[in-house]
Design a protein around this motif. Structure first.
Motif, PDB file in Angstrom:
ATOM      1  N   ARG A   1      40.346  -0.679 -47.084  1.00 24.27           N
ATOM      2  CA  ARG A   1      40.149  -2.081 -46.715  1.00 24.27           C
ATOM      3  C   ARG A   1      40.459  -3.023 -47.873  1.00 24.27           C
ATOM      4  O   ARG A   1      40.403  -2.630 -49.044  1.00 24.27           O
ATOM      5  N   PRO A   2      40.769  -4.286 -47.550  1.00 27.41           N
ATOM      6  CA  PRO A   2      41.086  -5.255 -48.604  1.00 27.41           C
ATOM      7  C   PRO A   2      39.974  -5.447 -49.632  1.00 27.41           C
ATOM      8  O   PRO A   2      40.255  -5.783 -50.790  1.00 27.41           O
ATOM      9  N   ASP A   3      38.716  -5.224 -49.228  1.00 30.04           N
ATOM     10  CA  ASP A   3      37.616  -5.397 -50.180  1.00 30.04           C
ATOM     11  C   ASP A   3      37.414  -4.182 -51.075  1.00 30.04           C
ATOM     12  O   ASP A   3      36.495  -4.149 -51.897  1.00 30.04           O
ATOM     13  N   GLY A   4      38.285  -3.170 -50.921  1.00 28.19           N
ATOM     14  CA  GLY A   4      38.213  -1.979 -51.749  1.00 28.19           C
ATOM     15  C   GLY A   4      37.393  -0.849 -51.173  1.00 28.19           C
ATOM     16  O   GLY A   4      37.377   0.253 -51.734  1.00 28.19           O
ATOM     17  N   SER A   5      36.713  -1.070 -50.058  1.00 27.13           N
ATOM     18  CA  SER A   5      35.915  -0.005 -49.452  1.00 27.13           C
ATOM     19  C   SER A   5      36.812   0.963 -48.692  1.00 27.13           C
ATOM     20  O   SER A   5      37.936   0.631 -48.300  1.00 27.13           O
ATOM     21  N   LYS A   6      36.281   2.169 -48.491  1.00 30.18           N
ATOM     22  CA  LYS A   6      37.038   3.237 -47.842  1.00 30.18           C
ATOM     23  C   LYS A   6      36.242   3.752 -46.650  1.00 30.18           C
ATOM     24  O   LYS A   6      35.098   4.185 -46.796  1.00 30.18           O
ATOM     25  N   ALA A   7      36.874   3.736 -45.468  1.00 33.53           N
ATOM     26  CA  ALA A   7      36.214   4.174 -44.230  1.00 33.53           C
ATOM     27  C   ALA A   7      36.937   5.387 -43.663  1.00 33.53           C
ATOM     28  O   ALA A   7      38.170   5.402 -43.561  1.00 33.53           O
ATOM     29  N   GLY A   8      36.169   6.411 -43.300  1.00 35.07           N
ATOM     30  CA  GLY A   8      36.741   7.639 -42.775  1.00 35.07           C
ATOM     31  C   GLY A   8      36.579   7.769 -41.273  1.00 35.07           C
ATOM     32  O   GLY A   8      35.580   7.319 -40.698  1.00 35.07           O
ATOM     33  N   ASP A   9      37.551   8.403 -40.645  1.00 34.16           N
ATOM     34  CA  ASP A   9      37.504   8.632 -39.200  1.00 34.16           C
ATOM     35  C   ASP A   9      38.168   9.973 -38.915  1.00 34.16           C
ATOM     36  O   ASP A   9      38.772  10.604 -39.792  1.00 34.16           O
ATOM     37  N   ASN A  10      38.068  10.416 -37.680  1.00 30.83           N
ATOM     38  CA  ASN A  10      38.731  11.633 -37.224  1.00 30.83           C
ATOM     39  C   ASN A  10      39.525  11.293 -35.976  1.00 30.83           C
ATOM     40  O   ASN A  10      38.932  11.000 -34.928  1.00 30.83           O
ATOM     41  N   THR A  11      40.849  11.300 -36.077  1.00 35.58           N
ATOM     42  CA  THR A  11      41.689  10.984 -34.921  1.00 35.58           C
ATOM     43  C   THR A  11      42.163  12.230 -34.187  1.00 35.58           C
ATOM     44  O   THR A  11      42.832  12.110 -33.156  1.00 35.58           O
ATOM     45  N   ASP A  12      41.819  13.416 -34.699  1.00 39.97           N
ATOM     46  CA  ASP A  12      42.177  14.640 -33.976  1.00 39.97           C
ATOM     47  C   ASP A  12      41.477  14.698 -32.623  1.00 39.97           C
ATOM     48  O   ASP A  12      42.059  15.150 -31.632  1.00 39.97           O
ATOM     49  N   ILE A  13      40.222  14.250 -32.594  1.00 44.81           N
ATOM     50  CA  ILE A  13      39.440  14.352 -31.364  1.00 44.81           C
ATOM     51  C   ILE A  13      39.978  13.412 -30.284  1.00 44.81           C
ATOM     52  O   ILE A  13      40.311  13.863 -29.178  1.00 44.81           O
TER      53      ILE A  13
ATOM     54  N   ALA B   1      38.545  24.396 -33.933  1.00 40.54           N
ATOM     55  CA  ALA B   1      37.720  24.694 -32.762  1.00 40.54           C
ATOM     56  C   ALA B   1      36.575  23.704 -32.630  1.00 40.54           C
ATOM     57  O   ALA B   1      36.185  23.335 -31.508  1.00 40.54           O
ATOM     58  N   SER B   2      36.008  23.258 -33.746  1.00 37.66           N
ATOM     59  CA  SER B   2      34.923  22.282 -33.657  1.00 37.66           C
ATOM     60  C   SER B   2      35.440  20.950 -33.130  1.00 37.66           C
ATOM     61  O   SER B   2      34.757  20.271 -32.350  1.00 37.66           O
ATOM     62  N   SER B   3      36.655  20.556 -33.522  1.00 37.61           N
ATOM     63  CA  SER B   3      37.255  19.337 -32.977  1.00 37.61           C
ATOM     64  C   SER B   3      37.533  19.493 -31.484  1.00 37.61           C
ATOM     65  O   SER B   3      37.339  18.552 -30.704  1.00 37.61           O
ATOM     66  N   ALA B   4      37.984  20.688 -31.087  1.00 37.16           N
ATOM     67  CA  ALA B   4      38.209  20.943 -29.671  1.00 37.16           C
ATOM     68  C   ALA B   4      36.908  20.832 -28.887  1.00 37.16           C
ATOM     69  O   ALA B   4      36.865  20.265 -27.784  1.00 37.16           O
ATOM     70  N   LEU B   5      35.825  21.356 -29.451  1.00 39.70           N
ATOM     71  CA  LEU B   5      34.519  21.243 -28.799  1.00 39.70           C
ATOM     72  C   LEU B   5      34.100  19.788 -28.663  1.00 39.70           C
ATOM     73  O   LEU B   5      33.558  19.373 -27.630  1.00 39.70           O
ATOM     74  N   ALA B   6      34.337  19.000 -29.715  1.00 35.18           N
ATOM     75  CA  ALA B   6      33.969  17.582 -29.671  1.00 35.18           C
ATOM     76  C   ALA B   6      34.756  16.855 -28.587  1.00 35.18           C
ATOM     77  O   ALA B   6      34.220  15.975 -27.903  1.00 35.18           O
ATOM     78  N   ALA B   7      36.033  17.218 -28.428  1.00 37.11           N
ATOM     79  CA  ALA B   7      36.826  16.618 -27.354  1.00 37.11           C
ATOM     80  C   ALA B   7      36.309  17.047 -25.991  1.00 37.11           C
ATOM     81  O   ALA B   7      36.177  16.229 -25.067  1.00 37.11           O
ATOM     82  N   LEU B   8      35.984  18.333 -25.854  1.00 35.04           N
ATOM     83  CA  LEU B   8      35.491  18.829 -24.578  1.00 35.04           C
ATOM     84  C   LEU B   8      34.135  18.233 -24.226  1.00 35.04           C
ATOM     85  O   LEU B   8      33.782  18.123 -23.041  1.00 35.04           O
TER      86      LEU B   8
END
Length: 271
Positions: free
Chosen positions: A94-106, A133-140
């Motif tokens: 982000r412009p303020d220097g902070s860092k945000a994490g996400d997971n787009t696999d799911i 497999a854990s990402s697959a479970l989260a999607a399911l």
């Protein structure tokens, strides 16, 4: 002159990554001439220094192994989706220097299935019990209304997948890998094994099968996917997942509401 914006994929090994091809194709297709996307060979010890050295031109990072969990302590926040599987594959700078994490696999996995008309399934089977497999479970957890059977090779893996199911709100039934051929009775099968992991099963398909999502894209088709296609049944592959998750990353990095799906898919197919 427009301010340059940078993004990149990090991991080790990284030379095989198709992400630069996909994202740069998206930038070209949507006339984002001030954007560029690179790759960097970065392992866990090098990650803090790399993140600390990024300038204001940096907008986002894609992460592959072995960084998806190592990055979490270095972030200011992570999404509920990423926290649910303790894995981050997307970092927004982000412009303020902070860092945000996400997971787009799911959401990428879900979007790929939706594209094939699969919005709900009464049950499913997962082959393998690694990180994917854990990402697959989260999607399911979002599309499966019944039980998910997970075929594993050890009691430890069985216990792990049962715990992931409890955490994600999915009814998980671990089953021994020796019975993996029974996975093909499910209307949706997600194979998360490394290359060669399901080759022994390819010759054991019944005449009628449902949908296969094999998360590998190299080599492709896998013997299992090829056998599935011979049955005339729907098959999704790793490129489907890669492209859809990259579309979500593109939106988060650029803030551009347009979808580069077609451009990314064409870039993936032209490899």
């Amino acid at each position: 002159m427009a301010t340059p914006h940078r993004a990149a994929v990090l991991g080790s090994p990284i030379a095989h990554s198709l992400s630069p091809r996909l994202h740069n194709a998206a930038y070209r297709a949507l006339d984002l001439d001030d954007w560029s996307y690179d790759r960097f060979e970065i392992d866990e010890p090098a990650l803090p220094g790399f993140l600390g050295g990024l300038g204001p031109e940096w907008a986002g990072l894609s992460l592959t192994m072995p960084l998806k969990r190592a990055v979490i302590p270095l972030l200011d926040e992570i999404s509920d989706t990423a926290a649910s599987v303790e894995a981050v594959n997307t970092v927004v700078l982000r412009p303020d220097g902070s860092k945000a994490g996400d997971n787009t696999d799911i959401p990428g996995l879900i979007a790929a299935l939706h594209e094939r008309g699969i919005e709900k399934t009464e049950s499913a089977a997962i082959l393998g019990a690694g990180a994917t497999a854990s990402s697959a479970l989260a999607a399911l957890a979002r599309i499966c209304t019944g039980e998910v059977t997970v075929y594993v090779r050890s009691k430890r893996r069985a216990d792990e997948m049962r715990q992931w199911g409890d955490r994600l709100g999915v009814r998980v039934r671990p089953a021994d890998w020796a019975d993996a051929v029974r996975a093909f009775e499910a209307p949706l099968v997600i194979s998360t094994t490394p290359a060669g992991g399901t080759d022994e099963l390819a010759g054991q398909l019944p005449a009628q099968v449902g949908t296969l999502f094999d998360v590998l894209y190299e080599p492709w088709p896998t013997p299992l996917a090829a056998a599935w296609q011979e049955r005339g049944a729907p098959v999704l592959g790793g490129l489907d997942l890669l492209v859809h998750q990259a579309v979500f990353q593109f939106g988060q990095f650029t803030g551009d509401p347009r979808s580069p799906l077609a451009a990314m898919r064409e870039a993936a197919r032209s490899v």
